[in-house]
Design a protein around this motif. Structure first.
Motif, PDB file in Angstrom:
ATOM      1  N   GLY A 353       0.804  -1.222   0.000  1.00 41.12           N
ATOM      2  CA  GLY A 353       0.000   0.000   0.000  1.00 41.12           C
ATOM      3  C   GLY A 353       0.827   1.257   0.000  1.00 41.12           C
ATOM      4  O   GLY A 353       0.327   2.341  -0.330  1.00 41.12           O
ATOM      5  N   ILE A 354       2.110   1.155   0.371  1.00 39.22           N
ATOM      6  CA  ILE A 354       3.061   2.261   0.233  1.00 39.22           C
ATOM      7  C   ILE A 354       3.895   2.077  -1.018  1.00 39.22           C
ATOM      8  O   ILE A 354       4.114   3.028  -1.782  1.00 39.22           O
ATOM      9  N   TRP A 355       4.353   0.858  -1.274  1.00 40.12           N
ATOM     10  CA  TRP A 355       5.226   0.620  -2.423  1.00 40.12           C
ATOM     11  C   TRP A 355       4.607   1.111  -3.728  1.00 40.12           C
ATOM     12  O   TRP A 355       5.314   1.633  -4.595  1.00 40.12           O
ATOM     13  N   ARG A 356       3.292   0.934  -3.892  1.00 37.48           N
ATOM     14  CA  ARG A 356       2.673   1.244  -5.181  1.00 37.48           C
ATOM     15  C   ARG A 356       2.734   2.735  -5.521  1.00 37.48           C
ATOM     16  O   ARG A 356       2.567   3.124  -6.684  1.00 37.48           O
ATOM     17  N   TRP A 357       2.979   3.589  -4.520  1.00 38.50           N
ATOM     18  CA  TRP A 357       3.049   5.040  -4.756  1.00 38.50           C
ATOM     19  C   TRP A 357       4.447   5.608  -4.511  1.00 38.50           C
ATOM     20  O   TRP A 357       4.646   6.807  -4.631  1.00 38.50           O
ATOM     21  N   ARG A 358       5.412   4.778  -4.150  1.00 32.86           N
ATOM     22  CA  ARG A 358       6.665   5.302  -3.601  1.00 32.86           C
ATOM     23  C   ARG A 358       7.445   6.183  -4.579  1.00 32.86           C
ATOM     24  O   ARG A 358       7.935   7.244  -4.195  1.00 32.86           O
TER      25      ARG A 358
END
Length: 483
Positions: A353-358
């Protein structure tokens, strides 16, 4: 300005107008900002200094109301408010240049007036009658202020200063007034770095609380600095930080320290407060730059009970906002043919859920650091996403519907790229709803699945410019599907 309709595969597509010439007028700060108080065990780890550096670049978009120095399990007997002031002095040197890019950047003097001392010792031993501090009193004053907006308190270390504020409210206010104040509170702690977080959740069961309890290995927040296996992790590398943040980017970049343990572990606590069109802070389950969280009581076996936190782990006594599993396929750029396609590798993880926007929020960080030294015309600014369809629509099972962001613009006149997708983990329909045509154009179509009762599905458009670095903003369409 003329627009015309083109027909493709039965879908009506609007052709985008030519972008207007770039302006050098500062962008307007958002009208509605989130209120934020930070509790920081600064100097326990360089990452607090890193997170403050980034946070100040968004001081135009978040209403900072308190910067409080605290202890933690890693620094039990000292607080360092002067280290916060040192970063604010660096910010003061670049604030006039930041104001060339966006209105609303507060002066350093106003932020310096928000620095407070928290509890000078560790955990619940420092909470009780007669143990109020300047920090705990500031939290109470902020909650009592006449302001309809919720108050976010993020804890980058120990949370006993907030525990003291809640203790005093419980003891010194009527039950009705205490309930009213607590209802305004929103808490995000970076795991539990003292024993007061569990006390708050147990003693005040109505407090809105986001946390990954237990060892750090179970923390959603670690998605900001953990490597994604088989993916490009360039934007969290030391080389990238040196080139885009630390060196040659003025006084604020110069105070950004090297990574010691992990880059900016505290930053996810407030990333979702940035009004980027994606995050809805009161809906942690909708996902955003700071991750995605669901409301449940986590079993103690799932919270990394042997992990690196050194804080006794208690079974949770009530539901909290905590780790949620996301599954996504990273997008990849192609040299020929369709410009962007999803990779064939699916990642399923509580950190996804963080990686996809990092990469998006790292590029945003780099662009804002450029704002500290460059004039408006020499820096990049995020696009403005505008839907041509309503934010909420209702469709019937089997009905084809069209979503469009054709009216999106860019303040620098940059060309725009689009990505549409169904965020399957959000809402009530967990099977991915594919689009009918290429997902990387401004107007796409979907076909609603067959349902036997109303179901809600969330669709996201990710709009990126082609500036340097490329910047991204979003819009969300919530579709109710009826039988």
């Amino acid at each position: 300005m003329l627009r015309f309709w083109a027909m493709m595969g039965g879908a009506a597509l609007l052709v985008a107008p030519i972008a207007a010439a770039a302006s050098e007028t500062p962008m307007a700060a958002p009208a509605q900002k989130q209120r934020l108080i930070v509790l920081s065990d600064i100097e326990a780890d360089p990452d607090d200094t890193q997170s403050f550096t980034r946070l100040l670049l968004y001081a135009s978009e978040i209403d900072l109301e308190g910067l409080i120095a605290t202890t933690s399990v890693h620094m039990k007997t000292a607080i360092h408010p002067d280290s916060i002031r040192r970063i604010l002095h660096a910010y003061g040197k670049v604030q006039p240049n930041l104001a060339l890019h966006e209105t609303g950047y507060p002066g350093a003097d106003r932020l310096l007036a928000l620095v407070r001392d928290g509890q000078p010792g560790y955990g619940m031993a420092m909470v009780g009658a007669g143990k109020d501090t300047a920090g705990s009193r500031l939290i109470i004053a902020a909650l009592e202020r006449t302001d309809p907006r919720p108050l976010w308190v993020t804890a980058w270390g120990g949370v006993n200063t907030l525990a003291q504020a809640l203790y005093t409210i419980r003891e010194m206010r009527s039950p009705a007034e205490a309930k009213r104040l607590i209802t305004k509170l929103r808490v995000y702690t970076i795991s539990d770095q003292d024993d007061s977080g569990a006390w708050i959740r147990r003693t005040f069961p109505d407090v809105f609380f986001i946390v990954s309890p237990g060892g750090y290995g179970a923390g959603t927040w670690t998605g900001i600095n953990t490597l994604i296996d088989g993916a490009d992790n360039t934007t969290i590398s030391n080389t990238w930080l040196r080139e885009h943040i630390q060196q040659g980017h003025g006084p604020l970049g110069a105070v950004y320290p090297d990574v010691a343990y992990g880059m900016e572990g505290d930053t996810p606590s407030w990333l979702s407060l940035i009004p980027n069109g994606l995050s809805v802070p009161d809906h942690p389950d909708w996902g955003g730059w700071g991750g995605r969280y669901e409301y449940y009581t986590p079993p103690i076996a799932t919270v990394d009970p042997s992990g690196f936190s050194n804080v006794p782990i208690e079974p949770e006594t009530r539901p909290i906002w905590t780790n949620a599993i996301d599954s996504y396929m990273p997008w990849q750029q192609r040299e020929y043919g369709r410009a962007q396609t999803p990779s064939d590798r699916q990642i399923k993880d509580f950190r996804a859920g963080i990686w996809r926007w990092r990469d998006d929020f790292q590029n945003d960080f780099a662009a804002r650091m450029m704002w500290t030294t460059e004039p408006f015309a020499h820096a990049n600014h995020p696009p403005a996403v505008k839907l041509s369809t309503p934010e909420r629509i209702t469709v019937k099972s089997g009905q084809r519907f069209v979503l469009s962001a054709i009216d999106s613009t860019d303040p620098d006149g940059d060309s725009l790229s689009f990505q549409w997708f169904h965020y399957a983990e959000v809402g009530h329909w967990r099977t991915v709803i594919p689009n009918g045509i290429a997902a990387n154009i401004h107007t796409v179509d979907f076909t609603a699945p067959k349902v036997t009762e109303p179901r809600e599905a969330h669709f996201i458009v990710r709009v990126s410019d082609k500036g340097s670095p490329p910047l991204t903003r979003y819009a969300r369409v919530i579709v109710t599907i009826t039988p």
